[in-house]
Scaffold this motif. Structure first.
Motif, mmCIF file in Angstrom:
data_model
loop_
_atom_site.group_PDB
_atom_site.id
_atom_site.type_symbol
_atom_site.label_atom_id
_atom_site.label_comp_id
_atom_site.label_asym_id
_atom_site.label_seq_id
_atom_site.Cartn_x
_atom_site.Cartn_y
_atom_site.Cartn_z
ATOM 1 N N ALA A 4 0.823 -1.222 0.000
ATOM 2 C CA ALA A 4 0.000 0.000 0.000
ATOM 3 C C ALA A 4 0.850 1.263 0.000
ATOM 4 N N GLY A 5 2.177 1.119 -0.039
ATOM 5 C CA GLY A 5 3.063 2.285 -0.134
ATOM 6 C C GLY A 5 3.766 2.677 1.139
ATOM 7 N N ILE A 6 3.673 1.861 2.191
ATOM 8 C CA ILE A 6 4.343 2.178 3.453
ATOM 9 C C ILE A 6 5.760 1.606 3.417
ATOM 10 N N ALA A 7 6.754 2.469 3.580
ATOM 11 C CA ALA A 7 8.151 2.026 3.579
ATOM 12 C C ALA A 7 8.463 1.257 4.856
ATOM 13 N N GLU A 8 9.473 0.403 4.783
ATOM 14 C CA GLU A 8 9.808 -0.436 5.929
ATOM 15 C C GLU A 8 10.239 0.384 7.142
ATOM 16 N N ASP A 9 10.912 1.514 6.930
ATOM 17 C CA ASP A 9 11.354 2.329 8.062
ATOM 18 C C ASP A 9 10.214 3.115 8.708
ATOM 19 N N LYS A 10 9.012 3.006 8.148
ATOM 20 C CA LYS A 10 7.828 3.639 8.737
ATOM 21 C C LYS A 10 7.021 2.640 9.563
ATOM 22 N N LEU A 11 7.530 1.412 9.685
ATOM 23 C CA LEU A 11 6.861 0.364 10.457
ATOM 24 C C LEU A 11 7.687 0.052 11.696
ATOM 25 N N ARG A 12 7.015 -0.043 12.851
ATOM 26 C CA ARG A 12 7.727 -0.336 14.098
ATOM 27 C C ARG A 12 6.836 -1.169 15.013
ATOM 28 N N THR A 13 7.379 -2.249 15.552
ATOM 29 C CA THR A 13 6.629 -3.056 16.517
ATOM 30 C C THR A 13 6.549 -2.294 17.839
ATOM 31 N N SER A 14 5.345 -1.972 18.247
ATOM 32 C CA SER A 14 5.162 -1.192 19.471
ATOM 33 C C SER A 14 4.813 -2.060 20.672
ATOM 34 N N ASP A 15 4.331 -3.289 20.422
ATOM 35 C CA ASP A 15 3.981 -4.164 21.544
ATOM 36 C C ASP A 15 3.900 -5.603 21.046
ATOM 37 N N TYR A 16 4.422 -6.512 21.859
ATOM 38 C CA TYR A 16 4.274 -7.947 21.597
ATOM 39 C C TYR A 16 4.144 -8.609 22.954
ATOM 40 N N SER A 17 2.995 -9.224 23.202
ATOM 41 C CA SER A 17 2.764 -9.784 24.532
ATOM 42 C C SER A 17 2.014 -11.100 24.448
ATOM 43 N N ILE A 18 2.239 -11.940 25.476
ATOM 44 C CA ILE A 18 1.576 -13.232 25.606
ATOM 45 C C ILE A 18 0.858 -13.244 26.949
ATOM 46 N N ASN A 19 -0.443 -13.467 26.928
ATOM 47 C CA ASN A 19 -1.241 -13.428 28.152
ATOM 48 C C ASN A 19 -2.015 -14.732 28.327
ATOM 49 N N PRO A 20 -1.949 -15.316 29.508
ATOM 50 C CA PRO A 20 -2.752 -16.522 29.767
ATOM 51 C C PRO A 20 -4.229 -16.158 29.926
ATOM 52 N N MET A 21 -5.103 -17.098 29.568
ATOM 53 C CA MET A 21 -6.542 -16.903 29.736
ATOM 54 C C MET A 21 -7.049 -17.937 30.745
ATOM 55 N N TYR A 22 -7.918 -17.472 31.648
ATOM 56 C CA TYR A 22 -8.437 -18.335 32.704
ATOM 57 C C TYR A 22 -9.952 -18.343 32.686
ATOM 58 N N ASP A 23 -10.491 -19.463 33.123
ATOM 59 C CA ASP A 23 -11.929 -19.581 33.353
ATOM 60 C C ASP A 23 -12.134 -19.605 34.860
ATOM 61 N N TYR A 24 -12.794 -18.575 35.367
ATOM 62 C CA TYR A 24 -12.986 -18.450 36.812
ATOM 63 C C TYR A 24 -14.336 -19.061 37.189
ATOM 64 N N GLY A 25 -14.301 -20.117 38.016
ATOM 65 C CA GLY A 25 -15.522 -20.795 38.417
ATOM 66 C C GLY A 25 -16.253 -20.063 39.520
ATOM 67 N N SER A 26 -17.436 -20.540 39.806
ATOM 68 C CA SER A 26 -18.280 -19.906 40.828
ATOM 69 C C SER A 26 -17.720 -20.101 42.236
ATOM 70 N N MET A 27 -16.863 -21.101 42.425
ATOM 71 C CA MET A 27 -16.317 -21.381 43.746
ATOM 72 C C MET A 27 -15.035 -20.587 44.007
ATOM 73 N N GLY A 28 -14.670 -19.723 43.098
ATOM 74 C CA GLY A 28 -13.499 -18.887 43.315
ATOM 75 C C GLY A 28 -12.230 -19.447 42.718
ATOM 76 N N GLY A 29 -12.272 -20.642 42.164
ATOM 77 C CA GLY A 29 -11.092 -21.216 41.564
ATOM 78 C C GLY A 29 -10.902 -20.720 40.134
ATOM 79 N N SER A 30 -9.808 -21.088 39.517
ATOM 80 C CA SER A 30 -9.528 -20.688 38.140
ATOM 81 C C SER A 30 -8.893 -21.847 37.394
ATOM 82 N N LYS A 31 -9.148 -21.894 36.087
ATOM 83 C CA LYS A 31 -8.618 -22.944 35.242
ATOM 84 C C LYS A 31 -8.020 -22.324 33.992
ATOM 85 N N LEU A 32 -6.794 -22.687 33.680
ATOM 86 C CA LEU A 32 -6.128 -22.163 32.491
ATOM 87 C C LEU A 32 -6.790 -22.754 31.251
ATOM 88 N N THR A 33 -7.263 -21.878 30.364
ATOM 89 C CA THR A 33 -7.964 -22.339 29.160
ATOM 90 C C THR A 33 -7.174 -22.100 27.876
#
Length: 254
Positions: free
Chosen positions: A102-131
Motif C-alpha cells: 500500500a506504499g508504506i516504507a519499511e522504516d515507517k513500520l515499528r513493533t510497538s507491543d508484543y505480549s503473551i497473556n494466559p486466559m483463565y476460566d474463573y468458576g463460581s467457587m473462586g477457583g480458576s482454570k487455564l484455558t
C-alpha cells in the motif's frame, strides 16, 4: 641596668606579638554574630526581589494535519502458546506485506507491543482454570501521505489485522508553526505586563527571566474501526489540530 632594660623590651615584644593572635581568637560573641549574619543572608536570598513583575502568555496556531500514525495489530487465541504465536506471527507477516504494497516504507513500520497473556476460566467457587493463551502483536505505522490513511487501514484489515487502536494526527510544519505560536505567546505576555504595570502606576523595565512551557504535541483520536468483511472503504476526517505554546516572563518595574 642593661640587663633589666633588655628584659623589659623582650616582655613588650612578646605582648605585641601575642595581640594579633588574641584579636583573632574566636569568642562565643563572634561566633553568634557570624551565624546571625549567615542566617539573615539566607533569608534575604529567599525573599523575591523588589520591583519585579511576573506574567504568563499563551498562543495557539491552527494547522491542517498532513501525516498520521496509526496502531494496527493482530490478536490470536489458542490452547497452547506455540499455536497462538504461530497464528499471530503468520497474520502479522501478511499485514506487513499488505502495508508495504500500500506504499508504506519499511522504516515507517515499528513493533510497538508484543505480549503473551494466559486466559483463565474463573468458576463460581473462586477457583480458576487455564484455558489457553492470547498473543498480541502491535505495529505503529507512520503514514506521510494523508490521503491514503483509509486505504492503508483497509489493506491491513483485509490481510488479517483485527486491532486498530487509534490515530495520531500531526503536521510536517510543526516546527515552524510552534515557533510562530511561541513568538505570539511572548508578545502576549509582554503586552499583559505592560498593561499591568501602567495600571499600577509603574513603568515596565527590562526583561529579567524568560521560560518556556510544555507546548502541545500530536493529537490522538480514538476511532472504533468496524472489522466486518466487505464494508465500505474506511473514511478518516482529521479536521484541524492546534499548535500551542506557553511562556513565563519576569520584568523589572520602576
Amino acid at each position: 641596668m642593661k640587663t633589666r632594660l633588655c628584659i623589659g623590651l623582650a616582655a613588650v615584644l612578646c605582648v605585641a606579638l601575642a595581640l594579633p593572635a588574641l584579636a583573632t581568637e574566636p569568642t562565643p560573641e563572634n561566633l553568634l554574630g557570624d551565624l546571625m549574619g549567615q542566617t539573615m543572608a539566607s533569608i534575604e536570598g529567599m525573599i523575591p526581589a523588589k520591583g519585579q513583575l511576573t506574567v504568563t502568555g499563551s498562543a495557539t496556531v491552527p494547522a491542517v494535519p498532513d501525516r498520521a500514525r496509526v496502531t494496527i495489530g493482530v490478536v490470536a487465541e489458542d490452547k497452547t502458546v506455540a499455536k497462538a504465536q504461530q497464528q499471530t506471527n503468520a497474520t502479522t507477516e501478511a499485514v506487513v506485506a499488505a502495508l508495504k504494497a500500500a506504499g508504506i516504507a519499511e522504516d515507517k513500520l515499528r513493533t510497538s507491543d508484543y505480549s503473551i497473556n494466559p486466559m483463565y476460566d474463573y468458576g463460581s467457587m473462586g477457583g480458576s482454570k487455564l484455558t489457553g493463551y492470547q498473543v498480541y502483536s502491535m505495529l505503529q505505522v507512520q503514514i506521510d501521505d494523508f490521503a491514503t490513511i483509509g486505504a492503508v487501514i483497509d489493506a491491513a484489515t483485509a490481510a488479517g489485522a483485527n486491532q486498530i487502536n487509534g490515530i495520531t494526527f500531526d503536521t510536517s510544519a510543526r516546527e515552524q508553526l510552534y515557533a510562530d505560536a511561541l513568538a505570539s505567546a511572548i508578545a502576549a505576555a509582554r503586552e499583559k505586563a505592560r498593561g499591568m504595570a501602567e495600571a499600577a502606576g509603574k513603568q515596565l523595565g527590562d526583561l529579567v527571566t524568560l521560560s518556556e512551557g510544555g507546548g502541545s504535541g500530536p493529537v490522538y483520536r480514538n476511532y472504533a474501526m468496524d472489522m466486518v468483511a466487505g464494508k465500505a472503504e474506511t473514511q478518516i476526517q482529521a479536521g484541524s489540530i492546534d499548535i500551542s505554546a506557553d511562556v513565563t516572563m519576569t520584568f523589572a518595574i520602576q
